[in-house]
Scaffold this active site. Structure first.
Site, mmCIF file in Angstrom:
data_model
loop_
_atom_site.group_PDB
_atom_site.id
_atom_site.type_symbol
_atom_site.label_atom_id
_atom_site.label_comp_id
_atom_site.label_asym_id
_atom_site.label_seq_id
_atom_site.Cartn_x
_atom_site.Cartn_y
_atom_site.Cartn_z
ATOM 1 N NE ARG A 173 9.034 57.968 36.846
ATOM 2 C CZ ARG A 173 7.834 57.422 37.027
ATOM 3 N NH1 ARG A 173 6.872 58.086 37.664
ATOM 4 N NH2 ARG A 173 7.561 56.217 36.569
ATOM 5 C CD GLU B 241 8.317 52.667 31.819
ATOM 6 O OE1 GLU B 241 7.748 52.080 30.885
ATOM 7 O OE2 GLU B 241 7.855 52.717 32.975
ATOM 8 C CG ASN C 170 7.200 56.854 32.638
ATOM 9 O OD1 ASN C 170 6.434 55.920 32.502
ATOM 10 N ND2 ASN C 170 8.397 56.714 33.204
ATOM 11 C CB SER D 7 2.525 58.741 39.586
ATOM 12 O OG SER D 7 3.198 57.509 39.427
ATOM 13 C CE LYS E 182 7.033 51.045 28.017
ATOM 14 N NZ LYS E 182 5.800 51.819 28.184
ATOM 15 C CE LYS F 181 10.227 47.348 29.569
ATOM 16 N NZ LYS F 181 10.769 48.669 29.996
ATOM 17 C CD GLU G 208 2.994 55.650 29.723
ATOM 18 O OE1 GLU G 208 3.559 55.351 30.786
ATOM 19 O OE2 GLU G 208 3.535 56.313 28.830
ATOM 20 N N GLY G 209 1.916 52.131 32.788
ATOM 21 C CA GLY G 209 1.482 51.456 34.006
ATOM 22 C C GLY G 209 2.119 50.087 34.151
ATOM 23 N NE ARG H 176 9.250 53.842 39.714
ATOM 24 C CZ ARG H 176 8.784 53.444 38.533
ATOM 25 N NH1 ARG H 176 7.546 52.994 38.436
ATOM 26 N NH2 ARG H 176 9.543 53.475 37.464
#
Length: 529
Positions: free
Chosen positions: A135, A157, A159, A164, A341, A406, A410-411, A503
């Site tokens: 993603r 970013e 992923n 998800s 990253k 950063k 992840e998350g 989102r």
């Protein structure tokens, strides 16, 4: 920082009665159609629901958020190029080694993931295929100095693991279309919420097809005697976002007739074994059916991406145990590392040659430039000239306001924004090795937008920021190398764009991760600007 609004007046004003009608339809439709999560303990205390039986409407927006059609179309068009890029990065072990060696002194998590690769490589990989359910996340960027410029997309970013909301993203698009069909939305002038502005979202079907493609590519059972085949989802012990995952697993079972099971990461060694044969097949015995052993064709990781999940040596043993098996991984350990990253920074640092090196033989020059145009400036925090520039920016409170710091994580919940950056770096101390575990990224400036969000039973309205994610499916063969170099560079076998996720978060929230507790799932209402 947000740019001035480039959109028409939106969303429409609603009366109390109209809001109640919207709210009741959202709550009822969501539960009826699985747009739901398990409630967090902060919303429903554990003592109220000790068995974890309850479900609640997922955090969701009342209205589909306005999004420039040209930006939406561009993000989808270039996803196949991005898939090619990260498949190529994951196959280039030599370059990954150079990147990882810069991080292992400062990031123990990255170091231990790399050590798993080295352990498997020493024994020899027995699985040549890898699957990516990717993603790529973007924000709309508006040049605040040129109000006549068209909005563009800039990448937040990329992923490579546990990408998800492929399930819920389809459902929220359906929700907003349903609300329009029952006249829950007041009319706007000009008319904005109309069928041609609400794109259908095929993410459930397309992501499931990717999982099926890998399952099929595995071939017949390698066991003697043969075992029935299955796909295994590796999941967290307590997963509030379970319905999002179930849309994929249930579709695999009901539509494609592929047995699919969920296994908590912490129970990996209890219920799986790796055969001692040369094939190193992964055998899963469901605890509810101990007389039936399945051969695992594909491991789909929805856990194992965070250092907090590796709290004991057993967790690291479990990840090594899975990685050395014959099951196809989604993602492999190398694909997991490709999502750090630092990789994004290496691609986006000014004058970086890496994008063209990875893609020049795989996609057109036009696609390469279109991908490059989505980058914002990203700096390392090291001793290079770019790193020195980054240190000067990050330690100056007036200049740091335009950047985000950063780590390789992840998350949600891990980024440091703006004026907080200098103090954070001071807390790291003078050991610049710790600084090298971060990147400094230019902040994207999205145009102002408003919406209402339902979250944990509360409705909040105000200025919001949207983040568009484009899903991609990529199945590739890794190729082989010997001491003289690559004798076979592998190849991409399947590659497609697989749907989208929007989102949305309140402007005051710096993180957009829905499961991390900051945002809401949304869908785009496309506008021509």
């Amino acid at each position: 920082m947000m740019a001035a609004s480039i959109y028409p007046e939106y969303p429409p004003q609603v009366t109390i009665d109209q809001q109640e009608f919207l709210l009741s339809n959202i709550k009822n439709w969501s539960v009826l159609n699985g747009l739901a999560t398990r409630p967090s303990p902060t919303f429903v205390p554990t003592e109220v629901d000790p068995s974890g039986s309850l479900a609640t409407t997922a955090p969701v927006t009342f209205f589909p958020s306005l999004f420039p059609r040209n930006c939406f179309d561009e993000a989808r068009v270039i996803q196949q190029g991005y898939n090619q890029l990260y498949a190529a990065i994951a196959r280039d072990r030599t370059w990954l080694k150079e990147i990882v060696e810069e991080l292992i002194e400062v990031d123990d998590f990255i170091a231990r993931l790399w050590n798993i690769h080295l352990e498997v490589e020493k024994d020899g990989y027995v699985q040549d295929l890898s699957l990516g359910l990717f993603r790529s996340d973007y924000m709309v960027h508006q040049d605040i100095d040129d109000t006549t410029a068209r909005p563009t997309i800039k990448q937040v970013e990329f992923n490579t693991m546990a990408s998800s909301f492929g399930g819920l993203s389809t459902k929220v698009s359906e929700l907003h279309s349903y609300l329009r069909s029952v006249s829950a939305y007041p009319p706007t002038s000009p008319s904005l919420i109309k069928p041609s502005s609400l794109p259908s979202n095929p993410s459930i079907g397309n992501l499931t097809l990717g999982l099926r493609a890998a399952h099929t590519a595995y071939g017949p059972s390698k066991s003697n005697p043969p075992h029935p085949l299955c796909i295994l989802f590796i999941v967290q012990d307590t997963e509030t976002n379970i319905f999002d995952q179930l849309f994929l697993s249930v579709t695999l079972e009901s539509t494609h007739q592929i047995p699919t099971f969920r296994l908590p990461f912490t129970r990996t060694l209890d219920h799986t074994i790796v055969s001692e044969s040369a094939h190193r097949t992964l055998i899963y015995t469901p605890p509810h059916s101990p007389l039936t052993a399945y051969e695992v064709t594909l491991l789909y990781f929805r856990a194992g991406y965070s250092p907090t999940e590796y709290t004991s040596p057993t967790a690291w043993q479990a990840r090594l145990h899975l990685e050395r098996s014959a099951a196809i991984k989604c993602p492999s350990i190398l694909t997991h590392l490709a999502g750090s990253k630092k990789i994004q920074q290496e691609l986006a640092t000014p004058d970086s040659p890496h994008l063209a090196r990875f893609l020049s033989s795989r996609v057109s020059a036009d696609v390469i430039e279109r991908i490059r145009s989505t980058f914002v400036t990203i700096y390392p925090l090291d001793h290079s000239e770019a790193g020195k520039t980054a240190v000067a920016l990050a330690t100056d409170a007036e200049k740091a306001v335009d950047y985000v710091l950063k780590p390789q994580r992840e998350g949600g919940g891990n980024n440091i924004y703006g004026v907080r950056i200098p103090d954070f770096l001071r807390e790291l101390g003078d050991d610049r090795r710790k600084w090298r575990g971060h990147i400094l990224m230019e902040l994207i400036k999205p145009p102002a937008l408003r919406n209402s969000i339902l979250r944990n039973g509360e409705v909040k309205s105000g200025e919001v920021i949207g983040e568009l994610g484009i899903y991609g499916v990529c199945l590739w063969r890794n190729g082989k190398a010997d001491k003289r170099g690559w004798e076979d560079e592998g190849e991409v076998l399947e590659n497609w764009e697989a749907g989208f996720l929007l989102r949305t978060k309140g402007r005051e929230s710096e993180e957009g991760g829905v499961a991390a507790g900051f945002g809401a799932v949304d869908s785009p209402c496309l506008v021509d600007l």
